[in-house]
Design a protein around this motif. Structure first.
Motif, PDB file in Angstrom:
ATOM      1  N   VAL C 397       0.848  -1.180   0.000  1.00 31.96           N
ATOM      2  CA  VAL C 397       0.000   0.000   0.000  1.00 31.96           C
ATOM      3  C   VAL C 397       0.891   1.240   0.000  1.00 31.96           C
ATOM      4  O   VAL C 397       1.885   1.300   0.718  1.00 31.96           O
ATOM      5  N   VAL C 398       0.533   2.222  -0.809  1.00 28.54           N
ATOM      6  CA  VAL C 398       1.403   3.378  -1.001  1.00 28.54           C
ATOM      7  C   VAL C 398       1.566   4.178   0.286  1.00 28.54           C
ATOM      8  O   VAL C 398       2.573   4.849   0.501  1.00 28.54           O
ATOM      9  N   GLY C 399       0.567   4.058   1.174  1.00 25.01           N
ATOM     10  CA  GLY C 399       0.623   4.780   2.449  1.00 25.01           C
ATOM     11  C   GLY C 399       1.782   4.353   3.324  1.00 25.01           C
ATOM     12  O   GLY C 399       2.143   5.052   4.276  1.00 25.01           O
ATOM     13  N   THR C 400       2.396   3.196   3.037  1.00 22.39           N
ATOM     14  CA  THR C 400       3.495   2.738   3.877  1.00 22.39           C
ATOM     15  C   THR C 400       4.814   3.416   3.502  1.00 22.39           C
ATOM     16  O   THR C 400       5.787   3.285   4.222  1.00 22.39           O
ATOM     17  N   LEU C 401       4.835   4.123   2.378  1.00 19.19           N
ATOM     18  CA  LEU C 401       6.078   4.787   1.962  1.00 19.19           C
ATOM     19  C   LEU C 401       6.294   6.077   2.748  1.00 19.19           C
ATOM     20  O   LEU C 401       5.357   6.662   3.272  1.00 19.19           O
ATOM     21  N   SER C 402       7.538   6.550   2.779  1.00 25.06           N
ATOM     22  CA  SER C 402       7.823   7.837   3.397  1.00 25.06           C
ATOM     23  C   SER C 402       7.325   8.948   2.476  1.00 25.06           C
ATOM     24  O   SER C 402       7.055   8.720   1.299  1.00 25.06           O
ATOM     25  N   GLY C 403       7.217  10.177   3.038  1.00 24.62           N
ATOM     26  CA  GLY C 403       6.662  11.284   2.271  1.00 24.62           C
ATOM     27  C   GLY C 403       7.397  11.534   0.961  1.00 24.62           C
ATOM     28  O   GLY C 403       6.786  11.729  -0.082  1.00 24.62           O
ATOM     29  N   GLY C 404       8.716  11.500   1.013  1.00 27.09           N
ATOM     30  CA  GLY C 404       9.497  11.769  -0.191  1.00 27.09           C
ATOM     31  C   GLY C 404       9.241  10.732  -1.263  1.00 27.09           C
ATOM     32  O   GLY C 404       9.086  11.057  -2.440  1.00 27.09           O
ATOM     33  N   ASN C 405       9.197   9.471  -0.831  1.00 22.67           N
ATOM     34  CA  ASN C 405       8.951   8.405  -1.801  1.00 22.67           C
ATOM     35  C   ASN C 405       7.542   8.462  -2.351  1.00 22.67           C
ATOM     36  O   ASN C 405       7.292   8.139  -3.507  1.00 22.67           O
ATOM     37  N   GLN C 406       6.595   8.881  -1.490  1.00 21.52           N
ATOM     38  CA  GLN C 406       5.240   9.065  -1.988  1.00 21.52           C
ATOM     39  C   GLN C 406       5.226  10.120  -3.093  1.00 21.52           C
ATOM     40  O   GLN C 406       4.598   9.940  -4.136  1.00 21.52           O
ATOM     41  N   GLN C 407       5.949  11.213  -2.853  1.00 19.21           N
ATOM     42  CA  GLN C 407       5.977  12.277  -3.853  1.00 19.21           C
ATOM     43  C   GLN C 407       6.575  11.760  -5.165  1.00 19.21           C
ATOM     44  O   GLN C 407       6.146  12.137  -6.247  1.00 19.21           O
ATOM     45  N   LYS C 408       7.559  10.873  -5.045  1.00 17.50           N
ATOM     46  CA  LYS C 408       8.137  10.307  -6.259  1.00 17.50           C
ATOM     47  C   LYS C 408       7.117   9.475  -7.012  1.00 17.50           C
ATOM     48  O   LYS C 408       7.087   9.452  -8.243  1.00 17.50           O
ATOM     49  N   VAL C 409       6.261   8.757  -6.273  1.00 16.00           N
ATOM     50  CA  VAL C 409       5.224   7.967  -6.947  1.00 16.00           C
ATOM     51  C   VAL C 409       4.264   8.898  -7.686  1.00 16.00           C
ATOM     52  O   VAL C 409       3.861   8.628  -8.821  1.00 16.00           O
ATOM     53  N   VAL C 410       3.930  10.033  -7.039  1.00 19.81           N
ATOM     54  CA  VAL C 410       3.053  10.993  -7.714  1.00 19.81           C
ATOM     55  C   VAL C 410       3.718  11.480  -8.997  1.00 19.81           C
ATOM     56  O   VAL C 410       3.097  11.527 -10.061  1.00 19.81           O
ATOM     57  N   LEU C 411       5.000  11.828  -8.892  1.00 18.97           N
ATOM     58  CA  LEU C 411       5.724  12.288 -10.092  1.00 18.97           C
ATOM     59  C   LEU C 411       5.745  11.185 -11.147  1.00 18.97           C
ATOM     60  O   LEU C 411       5.507  11.436 -12.327  1.00 18.97           O
ATOM     61  N   ALA C 412       5.981   9.950 -10.686  1.00 18.74           N
ATOM     62  CA  ALA C 412       6.067   8.837 -11.636  1.00 18.74           C
ATOM     63  C   ALA C 412       4.770   8.684 -12.399  1.00 18.74           C
ATOM     64  O   ALA C 412       4.753   8.487 -13.611  1.00 18.74           O
TER      65      ALA C 412
END
Lengths: 336, 356, 502, 326
Positions: C397-412
């Motif tokens: 689940v994406v919620g388990t990632l840290s904030g920075g990595n979440q932002q990278k997923v959004v960018l991706a």
């Protein structure tokens, strides 16, 4: 509370309150009906209206407590049926039971049903809609298997108890007085006590409520117990008013109860609404029933009208909310 | 945007095409085929003994309904008399679709006799037919289905009889003239509608010329609704002389309302009700007299009719006769209908002799 | 210095906390002294927010404890923490939208009159007093719904003040505040410290840390790095301890020759929000939209992307006019928006990394209109690799990632659509220094590849470091359009505060 | 945290249901006389067809976080109109098309309230639940239309070749497969989960949330209309009160099937298993002469268990894991 200024303030507050919309609708409905059939406003008729609304009012107020905290209790009709039958059974087998004791026992049994709902919803953290849909079936099943087709009639119950459903004080039915007391008590509690306000907070934003240290589980649990107790009280009143009780009492009333609350301005997803609004909603729905009967409108229309009213009510709420949001938006951009 | 419009256009064309194909030719009301009737077949042997050990199942409109509990109780007594095994099954809500499910179950269980009261005269027909094909005998009581779907219908009283009785009761109570209203059950209750129609006919007779039905209200067999409708009637027709409520819930609710209102003793009330429900109101003078058949006897007779069918004594053809225990001899009328007898009228004098 | 020997007001002692298999915090200890503001810094995912939630009583530590006055904090959740005098201001405001501002402030602590009734008059008066202290004017009787983010944050601060807390925890309280508001907040914090309270202050803005705090604790990867007096450290030292390495250039702007106009906005107006907005962005250009919070920048980009409707004006992408209010149409013509609120708008937190990363490309990834799953997995893995997302499994689940990595997923998920116009709204808010630089490098490379980039940012260094052109908004209007050469801290701030006429 | 655990269990909820269903069928076949027969299978399937049909679009709707409580009333109104149109002399083929179209229109009314005016679907469809049922009575009143052609009414319960599987059930498989594929293997279906979990993020991803919901409500109405046709023909009776209260049974089946009432989670296979499980349990208990009131208790209990059990298992699992790691 003195002087013209405060009067103006009261008037303004009345107009801005959501409840006033229902009052206006109610007044219009009564006016139209009275024009058509002048004795719609006779003392007997008004008494009948109040009597007819009392049970739904009690249920709707109980429901409000639950809905405000973003839950719902669909099992109230089944609880009402169960308690009504239990009360009848108690009074027919032990006619000497004082009325007050019967009322207390009925309320207690309703509260027990509320405890079942509350434990499942609050402790097991399961959506209330699902749980109470389940207990809607389950409580009714218990009721049926207890009653086994037995019917309790007016002649089986003591007159003193049945009097609860018919007596009047200064021309006002006792039943209506009880309902009004419940409305005022719950309305006052919800508005003026910390735990009452916390219910609104929970309904408005459950996650924030938890972070604020509000004991969410306990409050939700209590709200279900209160709702169950009020359904229990409604069950006792039902037995007293109709005198005839079998296992089907109150079947399907849950939708009317939810409708009354929604029409009365209680937001279905919690956070806003009041016991007074819900009570007015219940009164409005009952009055529509009586009005259509008096106006001799094809009775088939009644249900359709009630449905239309629900849609109108939520539509109106939406419109008001959008307006208010626009107003706030305008104001804050001026301040900036 | 354009894609959206295209979707809509394609949809419209498809619907139009369907409509055109459907409209050209097709099944219309006149051209319909009808089911092959399966009326009584085989021949009756009036001398056959009642078979012991018959499985008799009662399927009321709704279980745990007090009226049917009493009626089915009569059926149980009868079944014990002819040494069959009795059971009562049914839905907890009065719907035709659940009844179908129960009929199928009974048919699956190879039940010998199904005694049922139909929630819908048509909806349970198919299921009953297939149950009969599987060997069950079907008796309807209280509410009939279409005649071709059952063997015998045990009628509590002829519709004419009830209509006549109700008209006579109200006429006597309002002194032969005045406005009356009818408080019925649900708008589509088959029985009530038939009776109301016949009451209107009865009132056309010269001796009832002074009586006028002003309206029919529907209490939906719900206490609250019946209360409201009674109030409505009294409100809208201040010169109302009487109310007829040919349904047990309605008449009890109306009586309870009248007994505590200013209209008590001024507006007459009669109808079909059970003595237990009405006792209090007869005693306090709200209601002078009302009527009902004995539901226990109705169930009793239905059970015997079923046993006679299953034993081959009767086939359901008109003119056949059978013995129904303590109730004596009955003859099957046209369309396989057996009539229990005239309704009993209850008043101050006799009400204490009944307990149901 | 005698404070060193004084008993700390609050002590975090050996706290560890794991979620599933992930250790969020390991053996962290530090003291908070009365009268001190204490900064807690670290990259995103370093475990700061977990510490905050442990202090707030939301999480119970697996091992270790929080001690207040030497007493262990009970396990009765947030209520116990509040009873111990700990007040927390969360990163995201946690208000009750249906209730009045005053009720929000005093929920659970309303002043009582006779018979335990709530004394509404007293409550209102108290609220007014609090807002006076903060120097802001918010009507205590209006509902919290519709408050701007800054106002919401101020209500949160008032809430914390109202509880007379002895320990005040603030998780990035200044992210949404204007400079004036920040100064006022700091004055209040200093006053509180003067009264003997302890403050834990979490921020990514080092200037604030250094001007407000007396002591700083650095965390990295869930562990404690150091706790020192601020006076003993420099910004560089702190940054090095946070990332555990030297930070390469923060703003790696590449020089690009701009191409044709790709995004063109003309006369865009939304009544009461913004008016007559007009600008264009060329291929290869990075245009920054600067201004104070509440100036209407996010609202403009939302309207451009089609999330919100507008009353007048037009948006063109490569000459084609976009329909009003249709993000789908915007995406189809090559526009991408990385929104301001990552958790609420950028990601579906309950869905997996893979599902989030491919959410914008469901149609292209399907064959004959059907999705098999394999193409999605391949695409997600590919983009996660390109942006160096640190994850366990793609099905997590994406919620388990840290904030920075979440932002990278959004960018991706947006870069995968191959956008011609990339709109980024606060692309580095709440992201640690290391990831920040990565994001900046990425934006720069995209521009070099010919993407038109429109960037909303509240961080002046970011605006000045990255943008080819700076548009400054004030009260819903563009008040200045500055070239890279013209844009300085002064010129931007002048325009942002409305002191420059266009 | 509980949510995560819940998810871990619930992703396999449809498998769990299938196992439970198999267990119920085997147990009932061994213990209950007459359960394991072709005829009984026919009865069982005929009973669940309407519920299964309506549950299909409802599953998708609930996954997007909305609900449609007006389905049974839509069915009733369509049935009533079908009766009136037939009486008016239209050909039955045309009537069927018109009635399904009417269902779609009724669904569109719900859709407009929910998507255009952004009103909560729970409240909207409680309103139309009352309104449509009321209109059904206005249309057909106390009448029942029963003279549908025999060939059509028998077709509604006729069976495939060997005589135990009703055609209606086979035909229902077609929309079931369609809805299943749409939900699980198309971009549209994928986007439903996203909007159920977070409608705002879905909109920010360029997904047309309102449009998707609009068409789902239309589909729900149309399928309810179709179910109305089936119901009318199966019982050979067009009545205003047809299928009153069926919405609760359908919602119960969908929830039992593992669809989260909050949206974002559930499978179509799970829902079909839920529909069959409820049907099989009721059928078996009926055959075993268990009283109707007990059936209600069992139905309610199953529904409660379907949400409490995964929750409890999830909690136990996290607790166990925590103890192991501690």
């Amino acid at each position: 509370m003195s002087g013209r200024g405060s009067v103006v303030g009261v008037v303004r507050r009345f107009w801005s309150a959501r409840e006033s919309g229902i009052v206006v609708a109610l007044v219009l409905l009564v006016l139209v009906t009275t024009v058509d059939s002048p004795n719609f406003l006779s003392p007997q008729s008004v008494r009948d209206l109040l009597l007819g609304a009392a049970i739904l009012v009690v249920l709707a107020v109980g429901q409000t407590v639950v809905v405000i905290s973003r839950n719902i209790d669909l099992s109230v009709g089944s609880v009402l049926g169960l308690v009504a039958f239990a009360t009848g059974k108690l009074l027919s087998s032990a006619p000497a039971t004082p009325t007050a004791v019967a009322v207390l026992l009925g309320v207690g049994l309703g509260a027990v049903c509320g405890v079942v709902n509350g434990v499942l919803v609050a402790a097991a953290r399961v959506p209330a809609l699902v749980i109470t849909l389940g207990t809607l079936y389950a409580f009714r099943g218990v009721d049926h298997s207890w009653a086994r087709g037995e019917q309790i009639n007016a002649s089986d119950m003591p007159r003193s108890f049945l009097g609860l459903g018919t007596w009047t004080v200064l021309g006002v039915p006792v039943l209506a007085i009880i309902a009004l007391t419940v409305v005022l008590a719950v309305g006052f509690y919800l508005r003026n006590y910390r735990s009452g306000r916390e219910l609104y907070a929970i309904g408005s934003e459950p996650a924030a409520a938890r972070l604020s240290g509000i004991p969410v589980g306990r409050r939700v649990f209590t709200s279900f117990v209160v709702c169950g107790a009020s359904a229990g009280l409604a069950g006792v009143l039902y037995a007293a008013r109709f005198g005839t009780v079998d296992a089907t009492a109150g079947t399907g009333i849950e939708l009317q109860v939810v409708a009354a609350a929604v029409v009365g301005g209680v937001a279905i997803f919690g956070g806003s609404g009041s016991a007074y609004g819900a009570a007015l909603g219940a009164l409005l729905l009952t009055t529509i029933g009586s009005s259509l009967a008096v106006l001799r409108i094809n009775p088939f229309w009644q249900q359709a009208v009630v449905g239309g009213l629900i849609l109108a009510a939520i539509g109106l709420d939406r419109l008001l909310a959008v307006r208010a949001a626009n107003r706030l938006r305008g104001r804050s951009s001026h301040d900036a | 945007m354009s894609q959206h419009q295209r979707t809509v256009r394609v949809g419209l064309i498809a619907v139009l095409a369907l409509l055109v194909t459907a409209a050209c030719g097709g099944t219309t009301r006149g051209s319909g085929d009808s089911p092959t009737s399966n009326r009584a077949t085989g021949s009756a042997n009036p001398d056959a003994a009642l078979v012991e050990g018959l499985d008799v199942a009662f399927l009321p409109k709704q279980v745990n309904n007090p009226y049917f509990t009493v009626a089915d109780g009569g059926g149980k007594a009868a079944t014990e008399e002819f040494k069959g095994s009795y059971k009562e099954v049914g839905p907890s809500e009065a719907s035709a679709s659940s009844q179908v499910s129960y009929i199928n179950t009974l048919s699956q269980q190879q039940t010998d006799v199904i005694v049922t009261s139909a929630n819908d005269p048509n909806a349970i027909c198919g299921a009953l037919t297939s149950a009969r094909q599987a060997g069950a005998k079907v008796v309807t009581f209280d509410s009939d289905t279409k005649p071709e779907c059952r063997d015998v219908f045990v009628n509590q009283a002829t519709a004419e009889g009830i209509a006549k009785n109700q008209v006579e009761l109200i006429s006597a109570q309002i002194g032969g003239a005045g406005k009356i209203a009818i408080l019925s059950a649900t708008p589509n209750a088959t029985n009530q509608n038939a009776w109301i129609e016949l009451m209107r006919e009865e009132l056309r007779k010269p001796e009832h010329a002074g009586i006028e039905i002003v309206t029919v209200a529907y209490g939906n067999d719900d206490d609250q609704k019946s209360f409201q409708e009674t109030q409505g009637l009294l409100r809208s027709y201040p010169d109302l002389k009487g109310i007829v409520s040919p349904t047990t819930v309605g008449v009890a609710a109306a009586a309870r309302y009248l007994s505590t209102s200013e209209y008590k003793g001024k507006v007459a009330l009669t109808g079909l009700g059970t003595p237990n429900q009405m006792r209090e109101f007869v005693k306090d003078g709200t209601v002078e007299a009302f009527a009902l058949w004995n539901p226990a006897d109705l169930g009793y007779l239905a059970a015997y009719a079923g046993a006679a069918l299953a034993s081959g004594r009767i086939t359901g053809a008109a003119g056949e006769e059978f013995e129904a225990g303590k109730l004596g001899e009955y003859t099957i009328g046209a369309d396989g209908v057996v009539v229990l007898g005239p309704p009993t009228v209850f008043d101050q004098g006799n009400i204490d002799q009944f307990d149901f | 210095m005698d404070r060193e020997r004084a008993a700390p007001l609050l002590e975090v002692r050996g706290v560890s906390k794991s979620f599933g298999a992930v250790a969020a915090v390991r053996e962290v200890s530090f003291p908070l002294y009365g009268g001190e503001a204490h900064a807690l810094v670290g990259e995103n995912g370093a475990g700061k927010s977990t510490i905050v939630k442990v202090l707030a009583g939301v999480h119970e530590p697996d091992t270790g404890a929080v001690l207040v006055d030497g007493q262990e904090l009970g396990s009765a959740g947030p209520a116990a923490a509040q009873a111990a005098g700990i007040a927390v201001i969360y990163q995201e405001p946690t208000l009750f939208p249906d209730l009045s501002v005053a009720e929000n402030i005093f929920m659970g602590r309303q002043p009582l009159g006779r018979f335990g009734r709530i004394d509404r008059a007293a409550m209102k008066a108290d609220a007014v007093r609090l807002f006076d202290r903060l120097g802001v004017r918010i009507d205590p009787e209006r509902p919290a719904r519709g408050l701007s983010i800054a106002d919401q944050q101020l209500v949160e601060i008032a809430k914390a003040l109202s509880s007379d807390a002895r320990v005040l925890v603030m998780d990035e309280p200044t992210a949404a505040l204007s400079g004036v508001e920040v100064e006022r907040l700091f004055a209040v914090v200093r006053a509180l410290c003067g009264q003997g309270a302890a403050v834990l202050f979490i921020s990514h803005r080092f200037d604030e840390v250094f001007s407000l705090c007396q002591r700083v604790t650095v965390m990295r990867d869930g562990g404690l790095v150091s706790t020192d007096p601020v006076a003993d450290l420099t910004v560089d030292q702190v940054v090095r301890r946070m990332v555990g390495r030297d930070v390469s250039t923060l703003f790696p702007k590449e020089e690009v020759e701009p191409g044709d106009v790709v995004l063109e906005v003309r006369g865009l107006t939304s009544r009461g929000v913004f008016a007559d907005i007009g600008f264009s962005v060329r291929a290869g250009e990075i245009v920054a939209l600067a201004g104070l919070v509440g100036a209407g920048r996010s609202e403009v980009v939302r309207a451009v992307f089609g999330i919100d409707r507008y009353d007048a004006g037009e948006v063109r992408v490569a000459g084609e006019r976009l329909p009003v209010g249709s993000p789908a149409a915007a995406v189809a013509s090559g526009v991408a928006l990385v929104p301001e609120d990552r958790r609420q708008q950028g990601l579906v937190m309950e869905l997996s990394i893979e599902r989030n990363a491919t959410l914008t490309r469901l149609k292209p990834l399907s064959r004959l209109g059907f999705l098999g799953g394999r193409a999605e997995r391949r695409a997600a893995r590919e983009w996660a690799r390109r942006l160096q997302v640190k994850y366990g499994r793609l099905s997590d689940v994406v919620g388990t990632l840290s904030g920075g990595n979440q932002q990278k997923v959004v960018l991706a998920k947006w870069l995968a659509t191959g956008p011609r116009v990339l709109i980024v709204d606060e692309p580095t808010r709440g992201i640690d220094v290391g990831t920040k630089a990565e994001v900046h490098r990425l934006l720069s490379r995209l521009a070099a590849d010919g993407v038109a980039v429109l960037m909303v940012s509240s961080e002046l260094p970011e605006v000045l470091g990255m943008a080819d052109r700076v548009l400054v908004m004030h009260e819903g209007r563009i008040t200045a359009s500055l070239s890279r050469a013209e844009a300085t801290e002064e010129s931007v701030m002048f325009a942002a505060t409305g002191q420059v006429a266009v | 945290m509980t949510r995560d655990a819940l998810r871990a269990v619930s992703t396999r909820w449809d498998t769990v249901l299938l196992v439970v269903l198999a267990a119920v069928v085997v147990t009932a076949g061994l213990l209950v006389d007459g359960f394991a027969s072709g005829r009984n299978l026919q009865f069982l399937l005929l009973d669940v067809v309407a519920i299964a049909l309506i549950a299909l679009p409802l599953t998708l709707i609930v996954i997007t976080g909305e609900i449609d409580l007006s389905v049974a009333s839509t069915l009733g109104l369509c049935s009533a109109v079908m009766g009136q149109l037939w009486v008016a002399g239209l050909s039955l083929e045309l009537v069927v098309v018109l009635v399904v179209g009417l269902g779609a229109v009724l669904g569109a009314v719900n859709a407009v309230f929910v998507t255009r005016f952004a009103l909560p679907s729970l409240a909207v469809t409680i309103g139309t639940l009352a309104a449509y049922r009321g209109l059904a009575f206005v249309v057909l009143g106390d009448q029942a239309v029963a003279d549908f052609p025999f060939s059509w009414t028998t077709a509604a319960s006729s069976t495939v070749a060997d005589g135990s599987v009703p055609w209606a059930a086979v035909v229902t498989l077609v929309p079931a497969v369609v809805f299943g594929v749409v939900l699980h293997a198309t971009p549209f279906g994928r986007s439903l989960y996203a909007m159920g979990n977070n409608a705002e993020a879905a909109a920010f991803s360029g997904i047309r949330v309102a449009r998707a919901k609009f068409w789902l409500f239309v589909a729900s109405g149309a399928v309810s209309g179709l179910a109305g046709v089936y119901w009318t023909l199966r019982f050979a009776s067009a009545r205003a009160d047809n299928a009153a209260g069926l919405e609760l049974a359908v919602v119960a089946a969908v929830l039992l099937g593992g669809v989260s009432i909050f949206g974002g989670r559930g499978t179509l296979l799970g829902v079909l298993a839920g529909v069959l499980l409820l049907g099989a349990v009721r059928n078996a208990l009926q055959l075993a002469d268990v009283a109707a009131d007990t059936l209600d208790v069992v139905t309610g209990g199953l529904l409660i268990a379907s949400v409490v059990v995964p929750n409890a298992v999830g909690l136990a699992r996290t607790r166990w894991r925590r103890r192991r790691t501690a």
